[in-house]
Design an enzyme around this catalytic site. Structure first.
Site, PDB file in Angstrom:
ATOM      1  N   GLY A 197     -14.384 -27.207  14.398  1.00 49.91           N
ATOM      2  CA  GLY A 197     -14.108 -27.292  12.975  1.00 49.91           C
ATOM      3  C   GLY A 197     -12.616 -27.177  12.680  1.00 49.91           C
ATOM      4  N   SER A 198     -12.285 -26.574  11.553  1.00 55.08           N
ATOM      5  CA  SER A 198     -10.882 -26.516  11.107  1.00 55.08           C
ATOM      6  C   SER A 198     -10.006 -25.598  11.947  1.00 55.08           C
ATOM      7  CB  SER A 198     -10.825 -26.085   9.641  1.00 55.08           C
ATOM      8  OG  SER A 198     -11.396 -27.070   8.813  1.00 55.08           O
ATOM      9  N   THR A 199     -10.589 -24.782  12.837  1.00 54.04           N
ATOM     10  CA  THR A 199      -9.745 -23.978  13.729  1.00 54.04           C
ATOM     11  C   THR A 199      -8.955 -24.873  14.677  1.00 54.04           C
ATOM     12  OG1 THR A 199     -11.501 -23.725  15.409  1.00 54.04           O
ATOM     13  CG2 THR A 199     -11.385 -22.061  13.661  1.00 54.04           C
ATOM     14  N   TYR A 200      -9.322 -26.154  14.755  1.00 48.69           N
ATOM     15  CA  TYR A 200      -8.642 -27.137  15.618  1.00 48.69           C
ATOM     16  C   TYR A 200      -7.375 -27.682  14.968  1.00 48.69           C
ATOM     17  CZ  TYR A 200      -9.028 -30.750  19.337  1.00 48.69           C
ATOM     18  OH  TYR A 200      -8.853 -31.546  20.452  1.00 48.69           O
ATOM     19  N   LYS A 201      -7.290 -27.565  13.639  1.00 49.36           N
ATOM     20  CA  LYS A 201      -6.189 -28.197  12.911  1.00 49.36           C
ATOM     21  C   LYS A 201      -4.809 -27.689  13.318  1.00 49.36           C
ATOM     22  CE  LYS A 201      -9.037 -29.317   8.870  1.00 49.36           C
ATOM     23  NZ  LYS A 201      -9.375 -28.972   7.469  1.00 49.36           N
TER      24      LYS A 201
END
Length: 651
Positions: free
Chosen positions: A326-330
């Site tokens: 999810g957004s922890t990859y951004k």
């Protein structure tokens, strides 16, 4: 007429008979002499050894298994001595009748019979198998008085493994169990065959399995003089066993227990690391299981409950569960753009609340965020910004940058069973799919990679390792649980050497851009409510990952979905920002928004590690229900909170 005998002829015949008898007697004595010569001279040495072996018996002395301790010396696995009632099936005349008769003397339950039957299926008929364990002194006395009735049945004193904290850290600690046939064959084909003589148990999972050679010790031998009936008369000599070494872990078991309580009945995983050396401070997988169930052989009911549960308590989610990040990859996408020169931090991208590409519309924030640079895109988690960035970078550039960070790779943690996950690339897709049309990479598939969706599928351990690498400025350390070993005989503590960290060569100014944006997340972004009032600085990124795919025009509504179909809640963070001491990555399955379910647990981990604070009972209960933000109630000092023993060995 009277017959006149020929005396001379009779004498001749008599002498002939005497001669024949003499020759026969001489031949017989000659054969006896020859046999004596063979036995006393030619075969003396071999027969003497055989006679000695009949008179003596060499018995293996099984070593005491080493202990397992946490970083503060708390005992996680230990041993105790108890009596067992054991049957050797090949020596018992009527097995069922024998067990029925034994049940009149000692308490033998149906579960004991089922366990014994399963052990028989996994063992050889001449193996001694327990029908009852942990006998009381009274039961031992009752059986001893009637032992003569039961050939092939005997009482043995054995060491048993016990895990005093029960379910706490069960996936990390693991358990031991009886050696099965496959393991016996493997041991017999190895150099360790002699060292496992007399040993019935071996590490099956976790630390117990990974450090089996350290914990097992060295088997000793004892030479006994035996009677004609095979009973020991006296000891002739011995070589004592060397106990296994104690293993000292980096885990803080009180922190581990706290996190497991904060999860409550929810499923998920959490990994806490020291970013400066890779030490694992907590490795949580929920739900857990009680390793004590496996030590004596788990009964059918408990095995079925664990193995068939929809919540999969035997799955180590931290190492073997794979999830879209999810957004922890951004933040890592942002760092990739800076390091590869694909996009400057100052470039502003308009976020209207969606992103159109290839005739498809990809959702972002409802109403949009307007113009966002990299800092604001991370702080407010703009999907549109990272959709477009992924398209600009391309799948293979993303793959090549993320691989050294550990995404989709085996981290090398000193526990078995770790899985790789998926870090997609054009080559990966060619090798994974069979039909020509599915082996091709389509540019539209790249879009979702930018927000940690699509084919991305990683373990929480991999996310924690990558976050630690970012936190310390770009040095990747191998995560590890073992810190040192302690010799049980001498007490000498030996540090276990670890691999040096590998620098990925990130430019400090690029790392600072990402760090500052992550700090803003916890100060004024999606994590601000949870970290309100914290006396230390922290940096983090919330994430929400889809458990199932929704149609392009379908709006997500958790209330309309079954619990196992709802979004996962993620959070990855470190603190303090200026000099990181702890990194945490967490997923709470099917719990929704990352700031609501995952981030509150991380806040309490930071308070524990940096401030020495343990949450109040009220706060633990609220967090376990997913109804907390910043800590509530008066926190307790860590040292004031006792660890409850789940089980204690019989006295």
């Amino acid at each position: 007429m009277t017959e006149i005998r020929n005396a001379q002829a009779d004498a001749g015949r008599f002498r002939l008979r005497v001669l024949v008898i003499a020759i026969v007697v001489l031949l017989a004595f000659g054969l006896i002499a020859a046999r004596l010569y063979v036995l006393q001279v030619l075969r003396h040495e071999g027969l003497a050894d055989q006679a000695e072996s009949n008179r003596t018996a060499v018995v293996p002395i099984v070593p005491n298994r080493g202990l397992i301790l946490d970083r503060n010396g708390v005992v996680l696995a230990t041993n105790y001595s108890a009596y067992t009632l054991e049957i050797t099936p090949s020596r018992a005349m009527d097995l069922e009748a024998t067990i029925d008769a034994l049940a009149e003397i000692v308490d033998i339950q149906q579960r004991d019979r089922r366990r014994f039957k399963r052990l028989m299926e996994e063992s050889r008929r001449f193996d001694s198998l327990p029908i009852r364990t942990r006998l009381s002194d009274e039961e031992v006395a009752r059986f001893a008085a009637q032992r003569w009735r039961f050939p092939g049945v005997e009482i043995k004193a054995r060491l048993f493994r016990t895990y005093p904290l029960g379910e706490v850290a069960s996936h990390a600690i693991g358990y031991i169990g009886r050696i099965n046939q496959r393991e016996k064959e493997r041991i017999e084909d190895s150099d360790e065959a002699a060292n496992y003589r007399g040993t019935d148990y071996i590490g099956k999972l976790g630390v117990e399995q990974s450090f089996e050679s350290t914990l097992h010790g060295q088997t000793g031998v004892e030479q006994l003089e035996t009677s004609a009936g095979g009973y020991a008369v006296r000891r002739l000599g011995s070589h004592p066993a060397t106990p296994g070494n104690t293993v000292l872990l980096s885990l803080d078991i009180k922190l581990q227990k706290m996190v497991e309580d904060l999860f409550g009945e929810r499923r998920g995983a959490l990994v806490a690391l020291d970013p400066n050396n890779g030490e694992v401070l907590a490795l949580v997988s929920k739900p857990t299981f009680d390793p004590n169930l496996f030590v004596e052989g788990i009964d059918q009911e408990n095995w079925q409950a664990l193995n068939e549960s929809v919540n999969k308590p035997l799955l180590n989610r931290a190492l073997r569960g794979t999830y879209p990040p999810g957004s922890t990859y951004k933040p890592f996408m942002g760092l990739a753009a800076l390091e590869l020169g694909k996009r400057a931090a100052s470039v502003v991208v308009n976020d209207p609340g969606f992103y159109s590409y290839g005739g498809r519309t990809f959702r972002s924030h409802e109403g949009g965020l307007g113009g966002v640079d990299m800092h604001r895109a991370i702080q407010y988690s703009s999907n549109t910004y990272f959709y477009s960035l992924a398209v600009e970078m391309g799948v293979d550039s993303i793959h090549d940058f993320m691989k050294p960070l550990g995404f989709g790779q085996i981290t090398g943690i000193d526990l078995g069973g770790e899985v790789r996950g998926v870090l997609p690339s054009t080559e990966w897709k060619r090798n994974t799919y069979k039909r020509p049309e599915t082996r091709r990479w389509y540019s539209g598939e790249t879009v979702s990679l930018g927000i940690g969706q699509g084919y991305n599928n990683f373990t929480i351990l991999q996310l924690a390792v990558a976050e630690a690498t970012l936190a310390n400025g770009g040095t990747r350390y191998r995560p590890h649980l073992i810190k040192a070993t302690r010799d049980q005989v001498t007490g000498t503590i030996t540090e276990v050497p670890q691999q040096p960290g590998v620098s990925l060569g990130f430019k400090p100014r690029h790392v600072d851009v990402i760090r500052n944006a992550l700090r803003a997340v916890n100060e004024a972004g999606t994590g601000r409510r949870v970290f309100a009032g914290a006396p230390y600085s922290s940096a983090g990124k919330t994430g929400t990952a889809q458990a199932i795919s929704l149609g392009q025009n379908v709006k997500y509504n958790a209330k309309l979905l079954a619990e196992h179909q709802r979004d996962h809640s993620l959070f990855a963070a470190f603190a303090p920002v200026e000099d990181p001491k702890v990194v945490v990555a967490i997923i709470v399955e099917n719990a929704g928004f990352g700031a609501a379910a995952a981030a509150p647990i991380v806040r309490r981990v930071f308070d524990y590690w940096l401030l020495g604070q343990y949450p109040s009972e009220e706060d633990i209960a609220a967090t376990a229900r997913g109804q907390s933000g910043a800590p509530m109630g008066a926190p307790r000092r860590v040292e004031e909170v006792p660890l409850p023993l789940a089980i204690s060995p019989p006295g």
